[in-house]
Design a protein around this motif. Structure first.
Motif, PDB file in Angstrom:
ATOM      1  N   VAL B 201       0.874  -1.170   0.000  1.00 47.62           N
ATOM      2  CA  VAL B 201       0.000   0.000   0.000  1.00 47.62           C
ATOM      3  C   VAL B 201       0.901   1.206   0.000  1.00 47.62           C
ATOM      4  N   SER B 202       0.750   2.078  -1.000  1.00 41.11           N
ATOM      5  CA  SER B 202       1.676   3.199  -1.095  1.00 41.11           C
ATOM      6  C   SER B 202       1.145   4.243  -2.064  1.00 41.11           C
ATOM      7  N   HIS B 203       1.744   5.430  -1.976  1.00 37.47           N
ATOM      8  CA  HIS B 203       1.393   6.480  -2.934  1.00 37.47           C
ATOM      9  C   HIS B 203       2.503   6.676  -3.964  1.00 37.47           C
ATOM     10  N   GLU B 204       3.509   5.801  -3.941  1.00 37.86           N
ATOM     11  CA  GLU B 204       4.631   5.939  -4.877  1.00 37.86           C
ATOM     12  C   GLU B 204       4.246   5.331  -6.224  1.00 37.86           C
ATOM     13  N   MET B 205       3.500   6.118  -7.021  1.00 38.22           N
ATOM     14  CA  MET B 205       2.959   5.593  -8.273  1.00 38.22           C
ATOM     15  C   MET B 205       4.059   5.181  -9.258  1.00 38.22           C
ATOM     16  N   GLN B 206       5.185   5.914  -9.199  1.00 36.66           N
ATOM     17  CA  GLN B 206       6.275   5.573 -10.106  1.00 36.66           C
ATOM     18  C   GLN B 206       6.796   4.159  -9.811  1.00 36.66           C
ATOM     19  N   PHE B 207       6.895   3.864  -8.510  1.00 39.29           N
ATOM     20  CA  PHE B 207       7.332   2.526  -8.098  1.00 39.29           C
ATOM     21  C   PHE B 207       6.335   1.482  -8.591  1.00 39.29           C
ATOM     22  N   ALA B 208       5.046   1.800  -8.503  1.00 40.95           N
ATOM     23  CA  ALA B 208       4.013   0.864  -8.969  1.00 40.95           C
ATOM     24  C   ALA B 208       4.180   0.587 -10.457  1.00 40.95           C
ATOM     25  N   ARG B 209       4.411   1.629 -11.211  1.00 40.98           N
ATOM     26  CA  ARG B 209       4.578   1.452 -12.666  1.00 40.98           C
ATOM     27  C   ARG B 209       5.737   0.510 -12.981  1.00 40.98           C
ATOM     28  N   GLU B 210       6.843   0.695 -12.226  1.00 39.94           N
ATOM     29  CA  GLU B 210       8.048  -0.086 -12.542  1.00 39.94           C
ATOM     30  C   GLU B 210       8.005  -1.499 -11.975  1.00 39.94           C
ATOM     31  N   ALA B 211       7.443  -1.632 -10.776  1.00 38.70           N
ATOM     32  CA  ALA B 211       7.680  -2.882 -10.050  1.00 38.70           C
ATOM     33  C   ALA B 211       6.447  -3.757  -9.854  1.00 38.70           C
ATOM     34  N   ALA B 212       5.245  -3.175  -9.992  1.00 32.58           N
ATOM     35  CA  ALA B 212       4.056  -3.962  -9.648  1.00 32.58           C
ATOM     36  C   ALA B 212       3.659  -4.906 -10.779  1.00 32.58           C
ATOM     37  N   ASP B 213       3.211  -6.112 -10.397  1.00 35.05           N
ATOM     38  CA  ASP B 213       2.600  -6.999 -11.372  1.00 35.05           C
ATOM     39  C   ASP B 213       1.139  -6.609 -11.583  1.00 35.05           C
ATOM     40  N   ARG B 214       0.544  -6.137 -10.503  1.00 37.23           N
ATOM     41  CA  ARG B 214      -0.888  -5.853 -10.534  1.00 37.23           C
ATOM     42  C   ARG B 214      -1.150  -4.674  -9.615  1.00 37.23           C
ATOM     43  N   VAL B 215      -2.064  -3.808 -10.029  1.00 38.55           N
ATOM     44  CA  VAL B 215      -2.460  -2.687  -9.187  1.00 38.55           C
ATOM     45  C   VAL B 215      -3.927  -2.855  -8.836  1.00 38.55           C
ATOM     46  N   VAL B 216      -4.231  -2.717  -7.552  1.00 37.57           N
ATOM     47  CA  VAL B 216      -5.606  -2.860  -7.066  1.00 37.57           C
ATOM     48  C   VAL B 216      -6.065  -1.498  -6.587  1.00 37.57           C
ATOM     49  N   PHE B 217      -7.221  -1.057  -7.055  1.00 38.83           N
ATOM     50  CA  PHE B 217      -7.765   0.229  -6.623  1.00 38.83           C
ATOM     51  C   PHE B 217      -8.945  -0.008  -5.689  1.00 38.83           C
ATOM     52  N   MET B 218      -8.826   0.497  -4.470  1.00 34.23           N
ATOM     53  CA  MET B 218      -9.915   0.354  -3.488  1.00 34.23           C
ATOM     54  C   MET B 218     -10.580   1.690  -3.248  1.00 34.23           C
ATOM     55  N   ASP B 219     -11.873   1.620  -3.029  1.00 37.96           N
ATOM     56  CA  ASP B 219     -12.607   2.826  -2.630  1.00 37.96           C
ATOM     57  C   ASP B 219     -13.836   2.380  -1.856  1.00 37.96           C
ATOM     58  N   GLY B 220     -14.093   3.043  -0.743  1.00 34.24           N
ATOM     59  CA  GLY B 220     -15.276   2.735   0.052  1.00 34.24           C
ATOM     60  C   GLY B 220     -15.342   1.292   0.519  1.00 34.24           C
ATOM     61  N   GLY B 221     -14.167   0.688   0.779  1.00 38.69           N
ATOM     62  CA  GLY B 221     -14.160  -0.659   1.339  1.00 38.69           C
ATOM     63  C   GLY B 221     -14.340  -1.775   0.328  1.00 38.69           C
ATOM     64  N   VAL B 222     -14.332  -1.444  -0.953  1.00 39.48           N
ATOM     65  CA  VAL B 222     -14.403  -2.506  -1.974  1.00 39.48           C
ATOM     66  C   VAL B 222     -13.261  -2.343  -2.962  1.00 39.48           C
ATOM     67  N   ILE B 223     -12.925  -3.447  -3.627  1.00 41.27           N
ATOM     68  CA  ILE B 223     -11.971  -3.372  -4.725  1.00 41.27           C
ATOM     69  C   ILE B 223     -12.766  -2.953  -5.955  1.00 41.27           C
ATOM     70  N   VAL B 224     -12.498  -1.739  -6.421  1.00 42.79           N
ATOM     71  CA  VAL B 224     -13.290  -1.191  -7.525  1.00 42.79           C
ATOM     72  C   VAL B 224     -12.753  -1.706  -8.853  1.00 42.79           C
ATOM     73  N   GLU B 225     -11.444  -1.808  -8.939  1.00 45.90           N
ATOM     74  CA  GLU B 225     -10.844  -2.125 -10.230  1.00 45.90           C
ATOM     75  C   GLU B 225      -9.441  -2.675  -9.992  1.00 45.90           C
TER      76      GLU B 225
END
Ligand SMILES: Nc1ncnc2c1ncn2[C@@H]1O[C@H](COP(=O)(O)OP(=O)(O)OP(=O)(O)O)[C@@H](O)[C@H]1O
Ligand SMILES: [Mg+2]
Lengths: 222, 253
Positions: B201-225
Motif C-alpha cells: 500500500v503506497s502512494h509511490e505511483m512511479q514505483f508501482a509502474r516499474e515494479a508492480a505486477d498488478r495494481v488494485v484500486f480500493m474505494d469505500g471498502g471494496v476493490i473497484v478495479e
C-alpha cells in the motif's frame, strides 16, 4: 552542657553502637526485601492488568487504590494489633515487610500501567506481527521500555518506602528509629537520635548516588 | 484435463470488516500468487490498511477467510496464529523498531523467541538480512541513532529474518523525508527481484509502474478495479479511479 555533649556524647555512642549497627542491618535488609518484592509484585500486577480481563482488572485497581489511600501505619496497626484477636499472629518484622511491600507494589503497578497504556500501539503490533505471543511482547518489548522510562519514579518510590521502615518502631521492629528511641529514653541523651540520623545518611546517601547513576545509565535516544 | 491451479500464496476470500456500525471492508476477494507484487491504491479511509491488517489479524475480520499457502489464518488457536504470523511479514508506516534494543537485537528477537532459533544462527541470519538492506555496519547502533530511512530498512530486515512467505507493506515510505524514500524503495525492488511475494500500500505511483505486477484500486471498502499498471494508470475504466488518479497526479504536480 555544650552542644557536642548533648548530640554526640562519646560514652553514649560507645554504649549504643553495637545495638545501632544491628538496627542498621535490620533496616537495610527489610528495605531491600521490600524493594525487590514490591517492584516485582507491582510489575506483575500491571502485567496481569494488561490482559484486559475485567475480572482481573478490577481487583487490581481496587487493591492499588486502597493501598495508596490508606496510611501504611494504619495497615500495620490493624495487622499487628487487630489480627491476633482473630487468632492470626504475625511477627513484627513480617507485618512491616508485608505492608510496605503491598504499598510499594500499588504505586509501582500504577506507574507501570500508565506507561503500558501510553506506549505506541505499534510497539505491541510490531511484536505480534513477528509471531511473538502476548507474554513475549510484554516481557521483551513493553516492560523493558516501561522500566527505562520510569527509572526516576521507581527509584524515588523505592527510597521513600525504605524510609518508611521507621514505622516499624511502632510495632516493635528493632530498626533504627526504634533502637534510637528506646536508647534516648533510657539514657536521657539526644545522642542516640543523632546516631539514627547519621545512620540513615550512611544508608541513603549511597543509595541516592546509585539511583543517579542508574537514571543516567538507562537513558536512551528516541 | 486442466492443470491444477497453483496455490495462491495469500488468498483473501469474502472479507468483511465492521467497526461497530461502520462497514469498512465489504466482500474483498484477492489472490496473490507466489512471487507476485500487488500494489494497492485508493483514497484515504478506503480500507487499505484495514485489509492488510486483517491479513495477519492485527485487525479481527468480521467475516470471510484468509489463507496463507492454503493454511487458514482464522478460526485457529492463538498459538497457531503466532506461528502463522511468522509467515506474514509486516512493515508499518511508523517503523516501530524497539527503541531499547540494538539494531541487531531488533532483528534477532522474534527469531529467538518465536522461531526458537539458537543465538548464533539468529545473529548470522540477522547480519545477512541487514547486509541485504545495506545496514550491516549499523548492527550495534541503537534505533534512535538512525535516520528514518535506515530505521525502515531495519524494520524490513526484522520481518525478512523470519523467512515469511509474503510481505505486507503499509505506506512504508510515507513517514520519510523525500530524500530517504529511494533507499527503501530500492530494498523493496531488490526483494521483488528475489522473488518475494508482496502487497504494497503506497502512494509511490512511479514505483508501482516499474515494479508492480498488478495494481488494485480500493474505494469505500471494496476493490473497484484491478489490472496491470499500464491498464490501471493508462486506461482506467471506472469514473472513481479516473477521479482518484487525476487528484493524485494533481497533488504530485
Ligand atoms: N479501530 C478503528 N475503529 C473505528 N474505525 C476505524 C478503525 N480503524 C479504521 N477505521 C475506519 O476504517 C476506515 C478505513 O480505514 P483505513 O485505515 O483502513 O483506511 P486507509 O485506506 O488505510 O486510509 P489511509 O490512506 O488514510 O491510510 C476509515 O474510515 C477509518 O476511520
Ligand atoms: Mg492506511
Amino acid at each position: 552542657m555544650d552542644f557536642g555533649n548533648v548530640f554526640l556524647n562519646p560514652d553514649i555512642i560507645a554504649t549504643y553502637m553495637p545495638q545501632m549497627i544491628r538496627a542498621v542491618w535490620v533496616t537495610i535488609w527489610i528495605s531491600v526485601l521490600v524493594v525487590i518484592s514490591g517492584l516485582a509484585l507491582g510489575a506483575f500486577l500491571a502485567g496481569l492488568r494488561a490482559y484486559q480481563k475485567r475480572w482481573l482488572a478490577w481487583p487490581i485497581v481496587l487493591f492499588a487504590d486502597l493501598m495508596r489511600a490508606l496510611p501504611p501505619l494504619v495497615l500495620m496497626l490493624i495487622l499487628f494489633f487487630g489480627l491476633p484477636s482473630l487468632g492470626v499472629i504475625l511477627s513484627d518484622w513480617f507485618v512491616l515487610y508485608l505492608v510496605l511491600t503491598l504499598v510499594l507494589a500499588a504505586f509501582v503497578e500504577e506507574i507501570f500501567w500508565a506507561t503500558l497504556t501510553s506506549l505506541p500501539r505499534g510497539q505491541w503490533e510490531a511484536g505480534a506481527a513477528t509471531g511473538l505471543s502476548f507474554n513475549q511482547v510484554l516481557v521483551n518489548v513493553i516492560f523493558p521500555q516501561a522500566v527505562r522510562t520510569n527509572i526516576p519514579q521507581l527509584v524515588n518510590r523505592s527510597l521513600t518506602i525504605s524510609k518508611m521502615t521507621a514505622y516499624g518502631s511502632v510495632i516493635g521492629v528493632k530498626e533504627i528509629v526504634s533502637v534510637a528511641g528506646s536508647a534516648q529514653a533510657f539514657s536521657g541523651s539526644a545522642t542516640p537520635l543523632t546516631m539514627a540520623a547519621i545512620a540513615y545518611l550512611i544508608i541513603f546517601f549511597p543509595a541516592m548516588l546509585l539511583s543517579r547513576y542508574v537514571e543516567n545509565r538507562f537513558q536512551y535516544d528516541h | 484435463m486442466s492443470a491444477p491451479q497453483p496455490l495462491p500464496t495469500l488468498e483473501i476470500t469474502a472479507l468483511e470488516k465492521r467497526f461497530g456500525d461502520t462497514q469498512v471492508l465489504r466482500s474483498i476477494d484477492l489472490k496473490v500468487a507466489n512471487g507476485e507484487l500487488v500494489f494497492v491504491i485508493g483514497p484515504s479511509g478506503s480500507g487499505k490498511s484495514t485489509m492488510l491488517r486483517c491479513c495477519n489479524r492485527l485487525e479481527e475480520p468480521t467475516s470471510g477467510a484468509i489463507h496463507v499457502n492454503g493454511k487458514p489464518m482464522l478460526g485457529i488457536t492463538r498459538r497457531d496464529l503466532d506461528r502463522m504470523r511468522l509467515q506474514v511479514g509486516m512493515v508499518f508506516q511508523g517503523f516501530f523498531l524497539y527503541p531499547h534494543l540494538s539494531v541487531l537485537k531488533n532483528v534477532t528477537l522474534a527469531q529467538r523467541k518465536a522461531l526458537k532459533r539458537p543465538a548464533a544462527e539468529a545473529d548470522a541470519r540477522a547480519l545477512e538480512m541487514l547486509d541485504k538492506v545495506g545496514l550491516k555496519h549499523k548492527a550495534s547502533a541503537m534505533p534512535g541513532e538512525l535516520s528514518g530511512g535506515q530505521q525502515q530498512r531495519v524494520a524490513i530486515a526484522r520481518a525478512l529474518a523470519l523467512d515469511p512467505k509474503v510481505m505486507l507493506f503499509d505506506e512504508p515510505t510515507s513517514a520519510l523525508d523525500p530524500e530517504l524514500v529511494g533507499s527503501v524503495l530500492k530494498v523493496m525492488r531488490d526483494l521483488r527481484e528475489g522473488g518475494m511475494t508482496m502487497i504494497v500500500v503506497s502512494h509511490e505511483m512511479q514505483f508501482a509502474r516499474e515494479a508492480a505486477d498488478r495494481v488494485v484500486f480500493m474505494d469505500g471498502g471494496v476493490i473497484v478495479e484491478q489490472g496491470t499498471p499500464s491498464e490501471i494508470f493508462g486506461n482506467p475504466r471506472s469514473e472513481r479511479l479516473r477521479a482518484f488518479l487525476s487528484r493524485v497526479s494533481g497533488e504530485a504536480a
